[in-house]
Scaffold this active site. Structure first.
Site, PDB file in Angstrom:
ATOM      1  N   GLY A   1       3.454  11.137   3.319  1.00  0.00           N
ATOM      2  CA  GLY A   1       2.956  11.647   2.041  1.00  0.00           C
ATOM      3  C   GLY A   1       1.470  11.868   2.200  1.00  0.00           C
ATOM      4  O   GLY A   1       0.682  10.948   2.057  1.00  0.00           O
ATOM      5  N   HIS A   2       1.086  13.080   2.574  1.00  0.00           N
ATOM      6  CA  HIS A   2      -0.326  13.358   2.801  1.00  0.00           C
ATOM      7  C   HIS A   2      -0.953  13.931   1.537  1.00  0.00           C
ATOM      8  O   HIS A   2      -0.579  15.014   1.104  1.00  0.00           O
ATOM      9  CB  HIS A   2      -0.471  14.345   3.971  1.00  0.00           C
ATOM     10  CG  HIS A   2      -0.027  13.752   5.282  1.00  0.00           C
ATOM     11  ND1 HIS A   2       0.249  14.498   6.396  1.00  0.00           N
ATOM     12  CD2 HIS A   2       0.173  12.459   5.632  1.00  0.00           C
ATOM     13  CE1 HIS A   2       0.606  13.681   7.380  1.00  0.00           C
ATOM     14  NE2 HIS A   2       0.573  12.447   6.941  1.00  0.00           N
TER      15      HIS A   2
ATOM     16  N   THR B   1       2.617   7.449  -1.800  1.00  0.00           N
ATOM     17  CA  THR B   1       2.738   8.843  -2.244  1.00  0.00           C
ATOM     18  C   THR B   1       4.214   9.242  -2.341  1.00  0.00           C
ATOM     19  O   THR B   1       4.602  10.016  -3.202  1.00  0.00           O
ATOM     20  CB  THR B   1       2.058   9.791  -1.226  1.00  0.00           C
ATOM     21  OG1 THR B   1       0.845   9.197  -0.817  1.00  0.00           O
ATOM     22  CG2 THR B   1       1.779  11.147  -1.805  1.00  0.00           C
TER      23      THR B   1
ATOM     24  N   GLN C   1       2.328   8.834   9.411  1.00  0.00           N
ATOM     25  CA  GLN C   1       2.327   7.362   9.498  1.00  0.00           C
ATOM     26  C   GLN C   1       1.105   6.878  10.291  1.00  0.00           C
ATOM     27  O   GLN C   1       0.079   7.535  10.260  1.00  0.00           O
ATOM     28  CB  GLN C   1       3.640   6.833  10.114  1.00  0.00           C
ATOM     29  CG  GLN C   1       4.880   7.042   9.239  1.00  0.00           C
ATOM     30  CD  GLN C   1       5.511   8.407   9.414  1.00  0.00           C
ATOM     31  OE1 GLN C   1       5.710   8.869  10.516  1.00  0.00           O
ATOM     32  NE2 GLN C   1       5.821   9.068   8.322  1.00  0.00           N
TER      33      GLN C   1
ATOM     34  N   PRO D   1       3.534  -0.288  -4.722  1.00  0.00           N
ATOM     35  CA  PRO D   1       2.163  -0.783  -4.514  1.00  0.00           C
ATOM     36  C   PRO D   1       1.987  -1.158  -3.042  1.00  0.00           C
ATOM     37  O   PRO D   1       2.878  -1.757  -2.441  1.00  0.00           O
ATOM     38  CB  PRO D   1       2.071  -2.025  -5.397  1.00  0.00           C
ATOM     39  CG  PRO D   1       3.460  -2.359  -5.803  1.00  0.00           C
ATOM     40  CD  PRO D   1       4.328  -1.150  -5.600  1.00  0.00           C
TER      41      PRO D   1
ATOM     42  N   ASP E   1      -1.239   5.984   5.741  1.00  0.00           N
ATOM     43  CA  ASP E   1      -1.990   6.134   4.493  1.00  0.00           C
ATOM     44  C   ASP E   1      -3.491   5.961   4.678  1.00  0.00           C
ATOM     45  O   ASP E   1      -4.182   5.461   3.790  1.00  0.00           O
ATOM     46  CB  ASP E   1      -1.475   5.137   3.423  1.00  0.00           C
ATOM     47  CG  ASP E   1       0.029   5.216   3.268  1.00  0.00           C
ATOM     48  OD1 ASP E   1       0.548   6.339   3.184  1.00  0.00           O
ATOM     49  OD2 ASP E   1       0.691   4.165   3.246  1.00  0.00           O
ATOM     50  N   GLU E   2      -4.015   6.379   5.816  1.00  0.00           N
ATOM     51  CA  GLU E   2      -5.453   6.244   6.092  1.00  0.00           C
ATOM     52  C   GLU E   2      -6.256   7.418   5.541  1.00  0.00           C
ATOM     53  O   GLU E   2      -7.483   7.417   5.616  1.00  0.00           O
ATOM     54  CB  GLU E   2      -5.719   6.153   7.608  1.00  0.00           C
ATOM     55  CG  GLU E   2      -5.097   4.963   8.317  1.00  0.00           C
ATOM     56  CD  GLU E   2      -3.699   5.266   8.833  1.00  0.00           C
ATOM     57  OE1 GLU E   2      -3.151   6.336   8.478  1.00  0.00           O
ATOM     58  OE2 GLU E   2      -3.142   4.441   9.559  1.00  0.00           O
ATOM     59  N   GLY E   3      -5.555   8.433   5.035  1.00  0.00           N
ATOM     60  CA  GLY E   3      -6.257   9.625   4.556  1.00  0.00           C
ATOM     61  C   GLY E   3      -6.214  10.743   5.593  1.00  0.00           C
ATOM     62  O   GLY E   3      -7.122  11.580   5.658  1.00  0.00           O
ATOM     63  N   LYS E   4      -5.150  10.761   6.399  1.00  0.00           N
ATOM     64  CA  LYS E   4      -5.029  11.793   7.451  1.00  0.00           C
ATOM     65  C   LYS E   4      -4.978  13.189   6.870  1.00  0.00           C
ATOM     66  O   LYS E   4      -5.583  14.110   7.399  1.00  0.00           O
ATOM     67  CB  LYS E   4      -3.734  11.598   8.260  1.00  0.00           C
ATOM     68  CG  LYS E   4      -3.750  10.451   9.204  1.00  0.00           C
ATOM     69  CD  LYS E   4      -2.423  10.343   9.914  1.00  0.00           C
ATOM     70  CE  LYS E   4      -1.267  10.060   8.993  1.00  0.00           C
ATOM     71  NZ  LYS E   4      -1.293   8.768   8.324  1.00  0.00           N
TER      72      LYS E   4
HETATM   73  P1  IMP Z   1      10.895   4.930   7.344  1.00  0.00           P
HETATM   74  O1  IMP Z   1       9.912   5.744   8.099  1.00  0.00           O
HETATM   75  O2  IMP Z   1      11.255   5.511   6.012  1.00  0.00           O
HETATM   76  O3  IMP Z   1      12.096   4.575   8.170  1.00  0.00           O
HETATM   77  O4  IMP Z   1      10.185   3.520   6.999  1.00  0.00           O
HETATM   78  C1  IMP Z   1       9.857   2.567   8.010  1.00  0.00           C
HETATM   79  C2  IMP Z   1       8.530   1.885   7.703  1.00  0.00           C
HETATM   80  O5  IMP Z   1       7.481   2.835   7.815  1.00  0.00           O
HETATM   81  C3  IMP Z   1       8.437   1.310   6.291  1.00  0.00           C
HETATM   82  O6  IMP Z   1       7.629   0.141   6.328  1.00  0.00           O
HETATM   83  C4  IMP Z   1       7.703   2.406   5.523  1.00  0.00           C
HETATM   84  O7  IMP Z   1       7.028   1.902   4.393  1.00  0.00           O
HETATM   85  C5  IMP Z   1       6.744   2.887   6.587  1.00  0.00           C
HETATM   86  N1  IMP Z   1       6.299   4.288   6.399  1.00  0.00           N
HETATM   87  C6  IMP Z   1       6.997   5.404   6.657  1.00  0.00           C
HETATM   88  N2  IMP Z   1       6.256   6.489   6.382  1.00  0.00           N
HETATM   89  C7  IMP Z   1       5.061   6.042   5.973  1.00  0.00           C
HETATM   90  C8  IMP Z   1       3.845   6.707   5.588  1.00  0.00           C
HETATM   91  O8  IMP Z   1       3.705   7.937   5.585  1.00  0.00           O
HETATM   92  N3  IMP Z   1       2.815   5.894   5.225  1.00  0.00           N
HETATM   93  C9  IMP Z   1       2.916   4.530   5.278  1.00  0.00           C
HETATM   94  N4  IMP Z   1       4.018   3.886   5.630  1.00  0.00           N
HETATM   95  C10 IMP Z   1       5.083   4.634   5.986  1.00  0.00           C
END
Ligand code: IMP
Length: 427
Positions: A41-42, A302, A226, A307, A14-17
């Site tokens: 979620g970009h 996203t 991620q 939160p 979620d850094e704004g990629k």
């Molecule tokens: P999973 O990828 O759904 O298995 O989740 C594993 C961990 O990665 C959890 O802490 C999620 O909140 C985190 N996570 C997965 N995708 C994202 C993302 O796009 N942004 C931020 N955190 C993520």
């Protein structure tokens, strides 16, 4: 030299990629997603509209860019079709999408197992990971257990049916042992063959294609999902995702070799956020400050709407990401979110057993127990959202960025002062 670049989240995602990839995609021939799935979620904003991409690469808004979902991805066909439809409804009709025939398919039982494991862990030990419940972990488990189904097999209906039979033979034993609903082959096949037919025209071999166009000098952008701290190898295990969002996984996730991956840009939010459980050493305890940042930065997931937890920027985290991904430039995002703060902190080292350290221990338990050392910088207390060049930034904001650069030793080449494409600025 090859014109390739990897864009990676250098924190917990979620850094704004999406925003930076979209900005760089203006000049890219191809944008490639190489790991993860619709857990990403970009969000991208321009011309007053906001888009949330999940599987689809951020080059989709440039009609000239080809968008590849490469072999390292796990893809939910039903959700991908919905995502394409949603874009069409917003006027983005020319998707220019390709799916690697080696990418894996996410099935309903993956989502169900994901939720069930979280529920059981929570109930029994209070230690759930906080996954996005999109079936990502279970889909990668199946890939490595060699009972997954690749897109190349999925779109060949005869092969799909026989692979599904074999897979469900194994899966049903597991589902039964967990007291979960078991599946018969036709139940999934009849629904999923329709998705397979619709997606079939997009499925191709992509590794050879990518290596050819890179050799020809085309501009290729690899878009990580991620962030490095959620990497299965280099992240805060077990509170991580099940793939590797680093530059090291680009070759494996695309069918290329390491020689094709020379430039890696890290995307860094000007503070830190994390969704889900796990250590976050610079988490802000002052509720007034953290909720202010959460509201101004719209820090809600996203994908899940949860939160996000809020922390100060942590340069130990950034140095870790720089090392494991060979980041040679940084883009810093969401600086405007800090506009109203009196003071801004930067975590630069930790204390472990009375010793100062600047690395991340392999045990999440140990990492969680550390105390962070901070530098405190004065805030700028000005609206910077209209700034269009480095010189227009207040001196305190410049100093904040320069201090980060000094601590991490890598050049910050791009900064962004708002969600719109126009608010992304080369330094
Ligand atoms: P999973 O990828 O759904 O298995 O989740 C594993 C961990 O990665 C959890 O802490 C999620 O909140 C985190 N996570 C997965 N995708 C994202 C993302 O796009 N942004 C931020 N955190 C993520």
């Amino acid at each position: 030299m090859y014109k390739t670049k990897v864009v990676i989240g250098a924190q917990w995602g979620d850094e704004g990629k999406g925003k930076i990839s979209d900005f760089l995609a203006q000049n890219a021939d191809v944008v490639v997603r190489y790991q993860g799935g619709n857990n990403a979620g970009h969000s991208i904003e321009f011309d007053g509209k906001r888009y949330a991409l999940k599987h689809i690469p951020s080059g989709v808004f440039n009609p000239k860019t080809l968008n590849i979902m490469a072999q390292g991805m796990v893809i939910n066909p039903k959700m991908l079709l919905d995502e394409m439809k949603e874009l069409e409804n917003k006027g983005i009709v020319n998707h220019n999408l390709v799916i690697s025939d080696r990418a894996h398919v996410i099935f309903p039982y993956h989502l169900e197992i994901d939720s069930k494991l979280e529920e059981l862990k929570e109930k029994k030990y209070g230690t759930k990971i906080g996954t996005t419940k999109k079936g990502i972990g279970p889909a990668y488990e199946d890939k490595y257990a060699r009972v997954g189904i690749r897109f190349g097999d999925f779109i060949n209906l005869k092969t799909f049916k026989s692979r599904l039979k074999e897979t469900l033979f194994i899966k049903n034993m597991f589902l039964k042992s967990m007291g979960m609903k078991q599946y018969n082959v036709d139940e999934i096949f009849n629904e999923y063959k329709e998705y397979a037919k619709k997606l079939s025209p997009l499925v191709r071999e992509t590794g050879l294609y990518l290596s050819k166009i890179i050799e020809e000098g085309k501009v290729v952008l690899f878009e990580g999902a991620q962030g490095v701290l959620l990497c299965i190898e280099n992240g805060t295990y077990p509170y991580v995702t099940s793939s590797s969002p680093t530059a090291s996984s680009v070759p494996l996730g695309t069918g290329l070799s390491p020689k094709h991956v020379l430039n890696a840009m890290g995307i860094v939010k000007s503070y830190t956020t994390r969704v889900g459980a796990g250590a976050l050493p610079t988490e802000i305890e002052d509720e007034k400050i953290s909720s202010h940042i959460r509201e101004v930065g719209r820090e809600y997931g996203t994908v899940t709407g949860r939160p996000r937890r809020i922390g100060w920027l942590d340069t130990v985290v950034l140095k870790h990401s720089i090392r494991v991904s060979g980041l040679n430039e940084i883009a810093i995002t969401l600086i405007d979110v800090l506009d109203d703060l009196e003071e801004i902190k930067i975590g630069y080292s930790y204390n472990l057993d009375g010793k100062e350290i600047d690395f991340i221990p392999g045990s999440n338990e140990v990492y969680d127990s550390l105390k962070t050392n901070y530098i405190t910088m004065p805030g700028w207390k000005k609206d910077i959202t209209k700034v269009t060049s480095w010189n227009e930034l207040p001196i305190e904001a410049q100093n904040y960025i320069l201090k980060i650069e000094e601590l991490i030793g890598v050049k910050i080449t791009i900064f962004s002062v708002g969600p719109d494409r126009k608010q992304t600025i080369y330094r």
